[in-house]
Design a protein around this motif. Structure first.
Motif, PDB file in Angstrom:
ATOM      1  N   ALA A  11       0.778  -1.256   0.005  1.00 54.64           N
ATOM      2  CA  ALA A  11       0.100   0.012   0.061  1.00 54.64           C
ATOM      3  C   ALA A  11       0.922   1.194  -0.012  1.00 54.64           C
ATOM      4  CB  ALA A  11      -1.069  -0.023   1.103  1.00 54.64           C
ATOM      5  N   GLN A  12       2.050   1.250   0.628  1.00 50.78           N
ATOM      6  CA  GLN A  12       2.594   2.107   0.759  1.00 50.78           C
ATOM      7  C   GLN A  12       3.503   2.725  -0.737  1.00 50.78           C
ATOM      8  OE1 GLN A  12       5.718   1.389   3.836  1.00 50.78           O
ATOM      9  NE2 GLN A  12       4.055   1.599   5.408  1.00 50.78           N
ATOM     10  N   VAL A  13       3.814   1.309  -1.360  1.00 52.78           N
ATOM     11  CA  VAL A  13       4.426   1.623  -2.752  1.00 52.78           C
ATOM     12  C   VAL A  13       3.248   2.239  -3.554  1.00 52.78           C
ATOM     13  CG1 VAL A  13       5.411   0.075  -4.641  1.00 52.78           C
ATOM     14  CG2 VAL A  13       6.085  -0.237  -2.334  1.00 52.78           C
ATOM     15  N   ALA A  14       2.153   1.762  -3.575  1.00 55.74           N
ATOM     16  CA  ALA A  14       1.104   2.079  -4.302  1.00 55.74           C
ATOM     17  C   ALA A  14       0.749   3.735  -4.253  1.00 55.74           C
ATOM     18  CB  ALA A  14      -0.312   1.416  -3.997  1.00 55.74           C
ATOM     19  N   THR A  15       0.929   3.939  -3.017  1.00 55.53           N
ATOM     20  CA  THR A  15       0.636   5.518  -2.590  1.00 55.53           C
ATOM     21  C   THR A  15       1.740   6.434  -3.240  1.00 55.53           C
ATOM     22  OG1 THR A  15      -0.238   4.995  -0.804  1.00 55.53           O
ATOM     23  CG2 THR A  15       0.686   7.211  -0.741  1.00 55.53           C
ATOM     24  N   ALA A  88       9.198   2.827 -15.292  1.00 52.69           N
ATOM     25  CA  ALA A  88      10.315   3.728 -14.446  1.00 52.69           C
ATOM     26  C   ALA A  88       9.736   4.165 -13.099  1.00 52.69           C
ATOM     27  CB  ALA A  88      10.799   4.701 -15.357  1.00 52.69           C
ATOM     28  N   ILE A  89       8.542   4.569 -13.307  1.00 53.69           N
ATOM     29  CA  ILE A  89       7.767   5.134 -12.052  1.00 53.69           C
ATOM     30  C   ILE A  89       7.534   3.961 -11.024  1.00 53.69           C
ATOM     31  CG2 ILE A  89       5.488   6.015 -11.309  1.00 53.69           C
ATOM     32  CD1 ILE A  89       5.539   7.948 -13.659  1.00 53.69           C
ATOM     33  N   LEU A  90       7.152   2.798 -11.458  1.00 49.24           N
ATOM     34  CA  LEU A  90       6.708   1.869 -10.685  1.00 49.24           C
ATOM     35  C   LEU A  90       8.169   1.103 -10.025  1.00 49.24           C
ATOM     36  CD1 LEU A  90       4.667  -0.107  -9.522  1.00 49.24           C
ATOM     37  CD2 LEU A  90       4.731  -1.511 -11.547  1.00 49.24           C
ATOM     38  N   THR A  91       9.085   1.013 -10.840  1.00 50.66           N
ATOM     39  CA  THR A  91      10.366   0.632 -10.446  1.00 50.66           C
ATOM     40  C   THR A  91      11.012   1.564  -9.395  1.00 50.66           C
ATOM     41  OG1 THR A  91      10.868  -0.598 -12.569  1.00 50.66           O
ATOM     42  CG2 THR A  91      12.818   0.007 -10.919  1.00 50.66           C
ATOM     43  N   ALA A  92      10.980   2.666  -9.340  1.00 43.39           N
ATOM     44  CA  ALA A  92      11.428   3.707  -8.499  1.00 43.39           C
ATOM     45  C   ALA A  92      10.550   3.485  -7.259  1.00 43.39           C
ATOM     46  CB  ALA A  92      11.339   5.118  -8.871  1.00 43.39           C
ATOM     47  N   ALA A  93       9.283   3.568  -7.210  1.00 42.75           N
ATOM     48  CA  ALA A  93       8.321   3.485  -6.056  1.00 42.75           C
ATOM     49  C   ALA A  93       8.609   2.113  -5.248  1.00 42.75           C
ATOM     50  CB  ALA A  93       7.032   3.578  -6.520  1.00 42.75           C
TER      51      ALA A  93
END
Length: 122
Positions: A11-15, A88-93
């Protein structure tokens, strides 16, 4: 007394991914086709977590082109470009700690795996 449960790592990653997508759209570094909407969903399980980004409101013709490959229609350059930006956004998150998929128009255009994961070894 009320207790508040801390959000799961997924959930923290999704946020974080939602905030990064919002910022990228505001900055103009991420552009979605007209009428498209994004969603970020997370799940947490014993083996880790998964965070998926979906782009809806896009016709399949925008995602899949007329060219055929060995496994069927090929993704358009626009779909690949959008998938790469979202990856790229998901990998960074995730910071390499989650699985994830990027779906555009219901079709998986890219995915990520946790650092150190090796097929057939985990």
């Amino acid at each position: 007394m009320t207790t508040t449960k801390a959000p799961s790592p997924a959930a923290q990653v999704a946020t974080a991914a939602r905030a990064a997508i919002k910022q990228a759209r505001k900055d103009g570094t991420l552009t979605l086709p007209d009428g498209a909407k994004h969603s970020v969903c997370s799940s947490y399980f014993a083996g880790g977590c998964s965070v998926d980004i979906s782009i809806t409101g896009i016709e399949q013709d925008w995602v899949l082109g007329p060219d055929e490959g060995p496994y069927g229609p090929q993704k358009t350059d626009a779909a690949k470009e959008l998938g790469a930006a979202l990856k790229a956004i998901l990998t960074a998150a995730t910071d390499g700690h989650c699985w994830g998929e990027i779906r555009v128009g219901g079709i998986v255009v890219d995915s990520i795996t946790p650092h150190g994961w090796r097929p057939g070894r985990d």
